[in-house]
Scaffold this motif. Structure first.
Motif, PDB file in Angstrom:
ATOM      1  N   THR A   1       0.832  -1.207   0.000  1.00  0.00           N
ATOM      2  CA  THR A   1       0.000   0.000   0.000  1.00  0.00           C
ATOM      3  C   THR A   1       0.862   1.250   0.000  1.00  0.00           C
ATOM      4  N   ALA A   2       1.966   1.220   0.756  1.00  0.00           N
ATOM      5  CA  ALA A   2       2.876   2.367   0.792  1.00  0.00           C
ATOM      6  C   ALA A   2       3.528   2.587  -0.574  1.00  0.00           C
ATOM      7  N   GLU A   3       3.905   1.512  -1.264  1.00  0.00           N
ATOM      8  CA  GLU A   3       4.500   1.648  -2.595  1.00  0.00           C
ATOM      9  C   GLU A   3       3.499   2.273  -3.568  1.00  0.00           C
ATOM     10  N   TYR A   4       2.265   1.816  -3.489  1.00  0.00           N
ATOM     11  CA  TYR A   4       1.243   2.399  -4.349  1.00  0.00           C
ATOM     12  C   TYR A   4       0.991   3.854  -3.978  1.00  0.00           C
ATOM     13  N   GLY A   5       1.045   4.170  -2.677  1.00  0.00           N
ATOM     14  CA  GLY A   5       0.865   5.547  -2.226  1.00  0.00           C
ATOM     15  C   GLY A   5       1.958   6.455  -2.755  1.00  0.00           C
ATOM     16  N   ARG A   6       3.202   5.961  -2.771  1.00  0.00           N
ATOM     17  CA  ARG A   6       4.300   6.756  -3.329  1.00  0.00           C
ATOM     18  C   ARG A   6       4.071   7.019  -4.820  1.00  0.00           C
ATOM     19  N   ALA A   7       3.713   5.960  -5.529  1.00  0.00           N
ATOM     20  CA  ALA A   7       3.582   6.068  -6.984  1.00  0.00           C
ATOM     21  C   ALA A   7       2.439   6.988  -7.385  1.00  0.00           C
ATOM     22  N   SER A   8       1.254   6.751  -6.839  1.00  0.00           N
ATOM     23  CA  SER A   8       0.065   7.493  -7.271  1.00  0.00           C
ATOM     24  C   SER A   8      -0.136   8.804  -6.528  1.00  0.00           C
ATOM     25  N   GLY A   9       0.344   8.883  -5.282  1.00  0.00           N
ATOM     26  CA  GLY A   9       0.101  10.076  -4.476  1.00  0.00           C
ATOM     27  C   GLY A   9       1.265  11.044  -4.403  1.00  0.00           C
ATOM     28  N   MET A  10       2.470  10.600  -4.799  1.00  0.00           N
ATOM     29  CA  MET A  10       3.647  11.465  -4.698  1.00  0.00           C
ATOM     30  C   MET A  10       4.329  11.670  -6.046  1.00  0.00           C
TER      31      MET A  10
END
Length: 484
Positions: free
Chosen positions: A248-257
């Motif tokens: 979830t954190a990896e996806y958060g970095r990719a899509s949210g940052m």
């Protein structure tokens, strides 16, 4: 409009960095998953209508048909609000339905908190598009600026002053709900104060017919977003052995940052797209004068802006990402994903051109073809490339969609043949490579020093490239060029 857009996007950009640091990568991932489902329903109610209302308003303005203009706005408002109210009623009557879309209970609660913003978004989108079509870009831009400023104030209030009352992970959702309501009320007041009126919604059929392809296109995009948010973390867990929180954190970095940084050119190119739709629609209604030259100039400008951002991210992505988010993984991913900027920006301008000409069906076909490649890419590439398969899949999607849109545009309008754009992209890749080598030697000096050394070098080389490829006029004609 561009000035206001740059300031607004700047505020938004700084605010997103602040929120990302306060909430962390995992909570950002939860929000991205929640937004992917929320945007699915919002797309049904709103997405295709703003462009349609803008185009119809511009056409009726050119023809002096005030009655049809008011009718189109009224019909769009009723359609959007009815769909939004139906969705809200269903989910609040049966809240357990939200759990069908989310495996994490926190996402379900976030979704239910954000749901009423569908109503305010409907009002915001339709009224703002009315000013858009009338080419009142000051009100159009200030609405976005007010939305962003009020959102920042509300989020700050909820995060810091109400942290003992509202959990941190839900504070952003409540803040967005409150800010959306305030902005919607302000827009209603401005609409009627400026002479806006409602009328019999006799243009409802035309609004639905024109907005349906765009709505379906955005709906497909929302479905793809939901598909990615569910499939990508699962693939990272099964293929790479990550825990659910890590995925979830990896996806958060990719899509949210990372992705918001890649959308940086939209601050400038987005303003151009907004101006193009009513302008080209009005010209088309008046006989189609100078359409080709307007689209060609817009494409050249977009290419120049996108290449500049590509060079900065490709050469100094690690330093920029680490400096902004204090996360080395974000910097590494940004440097890798820089190549998405070029097709993403050009794809936006070609889609806008087709929509301005009333060819929404053709942009829909292009998007569907691109989504086929996106589904295939997300299903396969992350198994072998990890999170980098996410970026590669989106690069392929934008390249395919861009090729289809460009083909359709060439069939509608005669286009000039020019290879300066391809030359500029090729030279930009060389500049990015040279600057990247320099940054590898200056990295030990720190992120700030490295950027201060490398970015001016890249800017100087890029200025020379603009002159060589013909994008930058001679100094004697610079003032006239800027005025034009």
């Amino acid at each position: 409009m561009t000035s206001i857009a740059v300031i607004t996007r700047g505020i938004s950009f700084v605010f997103k960095i602040f929120i990302s640091r306060e909430l962390g990568a995992e909570v950002m991932g939860l929000y991205q998953i929640c937004f992917s489902v929320f945007s699915l329903f919002a797309a049904i109610a709103v997405s295709g209508i703003p462009v349609t209302v803008s185009r119809i308003t511009a056409e009726t303005q050119a023809l002096g048909d005030v009655k049809s203009q008011r009718s189109a706005v009224t019909a769009a408002l009723l359609i959007s609000l009815m769909i939004s109210m139906t969705v809200c009623t269903v989910f609040y009557s049966f809240p357990s339905l939200a759990s069908l879309f989310f495996t994490d209970e926190r996402c379900s609660r976030l979704f239910l908190i954000l749901l009423p913003t569908m109503l305010t978004s409907s009002i915001y989108a339709v009224i703002r598009s009315h000013f858009w079509g009338r080419q009142n870009f000051f009100v159009y831009s200030m609405a976005e600026a007010a939305d962003e400023i009020i959102k920042v104030v509300a989020c700050t209030l909820f995060i810091f002053l109400l942290q003992n009352v509202i959990s941190l992970e839900y504070s952003l959702a409540y803040a967005m709900l409150v800010s959306d309501c305030i902005v919607a009320v302000l827009l209603i007041i401005v609409f009627f104060k400026s002479g806006g009126r409602l009328a019999c919604p006799s243009m409802g059929r035309q609004v639905v017919k024109s907005s349906a392809p765009l709505t379906v296109t955005r709906l497909c995009g929302s479905l793809m977003g939901m598909f990615v948010s569910l499939v990508l973390p699962a693939v990272l867990v099964s293929a790479w052995g990550l825990s659910s929180a890590e995925a979830t954190a990896e996806y958060g970095r990719a899509s949210g940052m990372v992705m918001p940084l890649l959308l940086a050119p939209s601050s400038v190119v987005g303003s151009l797209s907004v101006v193009m739709i009513p302008e080209i629609a009005a010209r088309n209604a008046g006989g189609g004068r100078n359409l080709t030259s307007a689209i060609d100039r817009s494409t050249d400008f977009t290419c120049a802006v996108a290449c500049a951002v590509f060079i900065a991210f490709a050469a100094c992505g690690r330093e920029i990402g680490s400096l902004l988010y204090a996360d080395e993984k974000v910097g590494e991913q940004l440097s890798f994903a820089a190549f998405i900027v070029l097709p993403l920006s050009l794809n936006s301008i070609t889609s806008t051109s087709l929509n301005s000409l009333g060819k929404e069906n053709r942009t829909f076909i292009s998007s569907v073809i691109g989504y086929v490649f996106l589904v295939a890419g997300i299903s396969v590439l992350p198994r072998y490339m990890g999170i980098y398969g996410y970026y590669t899949s989106f690069f392929v999607f934008h390249c395919v969609t861009l090729a289809c849109n460009y083909f359709q545009l060439n069939r509608i309008l005669p286009r000039r043949k020019s290879y300066s754009g391809a030359a500029l992209i090729a030279v930009s890749c060389a500049i990015a490579l040279v600057t990247g080598v320099i940054s590898s030697f200056t990295r030990e000096l720190g992120n700030v020093i490295s950027c201060l050394i490398c970015l001016p070098v890249a800017a100087a080389l890029y200025f020379i490239a603009l002159r060589i490829t013909g994008y930058m006029p001679k100094p004697s004609g610079l003032i006239g060029y800027i005025r034009k």
